[in-house]
Design an enzyme around this catalytic site. Structure first.
Site, PDB file in Angstrom:
ATOM      1  N   LYS A 149      41.256 -39.396  23.813  1.00 30.06           N
ATOM      2  CA  LYS A 149      40.584 -38.268  24.172  1.00 30.06           C
ATOM      3  C   LYS A 149      39.157 -38.426  24.874  1.00 30.06           C
ATOM      4  CE  LYS A 149      42.297 -36.594  19.609  1.00 30.06           C
ATOM      5  NZ  LYS A 149      41.975 -35.902  18.371  1.00 30.06           N
ATOM      6  N   CYS A 170       0.858  -1.351  -0.199  1.00 30.27           N
ATOM      7  CA  CYS A 170      -0.016  -0.067   0.021  1.00 30.27           C
ATOM      8  C   CYS A 170       0.837   1.224  -0.072  1.00 30.27           C
ATOM      9  CB  CYS A 170      -0.928   0.084   1.302  1.00 30.27           C
ATOM     10  SG  CYS A 170       0.097  -0.033   2.841  1.00 30.27           S
ATOM     11  N   ASP A 214      46.346 -29.257  12.930  1.00 28.34           N
ATOM     12  CA  ASP A 214      47.200 -29.751  13.945  1.00 28.34           C
ATOM     13  C   ASP A 214      48.508 -28.951  13.809  1.00 28.34           C
ATOM     14  OD1 ASP A 214      45.950 -32.041  14.007  1.00 28.34           O
ATOM     15  OD2 ASP A 214      46.535 -32.965  11.945  1.00 28.34           O
ATOM     16  N   LYS A 246      53.440  -7.871   7.018  1.00 28.65           N
ATOM     17  CA  LYS A 246      53.520  -8.574   5.847  1.00 28.65           C
ATOM     18  C   LYS A 246      54.911  -8.928   5.320  1.00 28.65           C
ATOM     19  CE  LYS A 246      52.532  -8.812   0.756  1.00 28.65           C
ATOM     20  NZ  LYS A 246      52.287  -8.165  -0.523  1.00 28.65           N
TER      21      LYS A 246
END
Length: 384
Positions: A331, A152, A269, A278
């Protein structure tokens, strides 16, 4: 096969119902459509008959078959009222069953989801808000409309919620299982990126697709899901981004009290020594030696309180099972999902096969879509 009754009332957003029907059908759901007199001012019954498994409106009401307000909704597992107009919302809340559309909604015993769509003033009117509050109090789930420029030309709240959000909420209602509704699940996915300098990193080829499939499946089964991912995905549940293994560790430590941890992330890992700024190639014309240190085993050191399920990747099938069983014990895991890479099962693939390994049992799944495999894995989690 689950059945959805999609009730469509007279809103300019009616056309989005076609997309909803398509999404549900692609997922294998049956879709029956209930049309109000109002929506038939915008669209024809035939257009819905071409897509749906059944259509009911006053034009085809028949007591000689199931096309009547009592029988039509009996096999529905869910009623989705979208888009829901102000007129129909108020009538439904007060039980004013003066037409077939409202009569059918009232006759249904299935769970009800309502997604309103209306002009802002009409949506925010006290009568509409009172009706929505009453419907919610009596078990209906309300998907709030969004705020945007409406048909609308007014700007405000009232636009139908995004189709994908309506679909996800509805699918979750259809698939939810009692076992998972009070469970919290953490899923990790994607590969870590360990910085060498400010512009380079050590990483891997993990796509995060298996983890995303798992997060989706847990969500649709009713669990409270938090997805820790290095890959951006559009999700209906909480997604927390990480980059490095250090970032992931911090996120895990914030979520130690959950019921299940699915560690599908490919954590590096090894980690390189970080160089500020850099690294300039002109400073290393003879080559650059990259020193890698062994990374912390996050799953081994994590003090997670709930069930721990890990993914393990192997290339050589000869020792893969033995290595997975060793990881299970070392683990202190509840399950290992062993993934042995081959030409059909590769990084970024949309399918996978897994060995599910626990202290008591082990078996191999079929090669299948990651979406289907996720639900199979969850069934194994329920046994833990």
């Amino acid at each position: 096969m689950k059945t959805i009754l999609l009730a469509i009332s007279g809103s300019i957003a009616f056309y989005k119902a076609y997309e909803l029907i398509s999404l549900f059908k692609k997922e294998g759901f049956r879709v029956k459509v209930l049309l109000s007199n109002g929506v038939l001012k915008f669209a024809s019954k035939m257009s819905f008959e071409a897509l749906a498994d059944g259509v009911l409106c006053e034009e085809n009401e028949n007591w000689q078959n199931s096309n009547n307000h009592i029988a039509f909704s009996k096999d529905a597992n869910l009623v989705l009222f979208a888009p829901a107009s102000v007129n129909s919302i108020n009538k439904l809340a007060l039980g004013i069953a003066d037409n077939l559309f409202i009569q059918t909604l009232i006759a249904s015993k299935a769970p009800l989801i309502i997604a309103p769509a209306a002009n802002s003033a009409m949506y925010l009117h006290f009568s509409t808000q009172n009706s929505l509050e009453l419907l919610a109090k009596n078990g209906a789930f309300i998907i709030p409309p969004t705020q945007k420029i409406l048909a609308c030309k007014d700007e405000g709240v009232g636009a139908l919620a995004e189709v994908k959000d309506i679909f996800n909420i509805s699918k979750r209602e259809l698939l939810k299982e009692k076992f998972w509704q009070d469970k919290s699940v953490i899923i990790t996915g994607g590969g870590t990126r360990e910085k060498i300098d400010e512009v380079r990193c050590v990483s891997n080829f993990s796509s995060g697709k298996m983890a995303k499939a798992l997060a989706d499946a847990f969500y649709f089964l009713g669990a409270r899901v938090k997805f820790l991912s290095s890959v951006d995905f559009d999700t209906p549940y909480e997604l927390c981004k990480f980059e490095s293994s250090k970032d992931l560790k911090a996120l895990l430590e914030q979520n130690l009290e959950c019921d299940f941890l699915i560690m599908a992330a490919a954590v590096s890992d090894f980690v390189p020594k970080f160089h500020q700024g850099k690294i300039k190639k002109n400073d290393y014309l003879q080559g650059f030696d990259l020193h890698l240190s062994l990374n912390e085993d996050l799953l081994k050191t994590c003090q997670f309180k709930g069930k721990k399920i890990a993914f393990k990747l192997e290339f050589e099938p000869q020792n893969a099972l033995e290595n997975a069983k060793k990881a299970l014990k070392d683990k202190k895991l509840d399950m290992v999902c062993l993934n042995i890479m081959n030409e059909k099962n590769y990084f970024g693939s949309n399918q996978n096969e897994l060995y599910f390994i626990t202290l008591q049992n082990e078996y191999k799944s079929a090669l299948q879509s990651k979406k289907n495999l996720a639900f199979e894995l969850i069934k194994e989690c329920e046994k833990l």
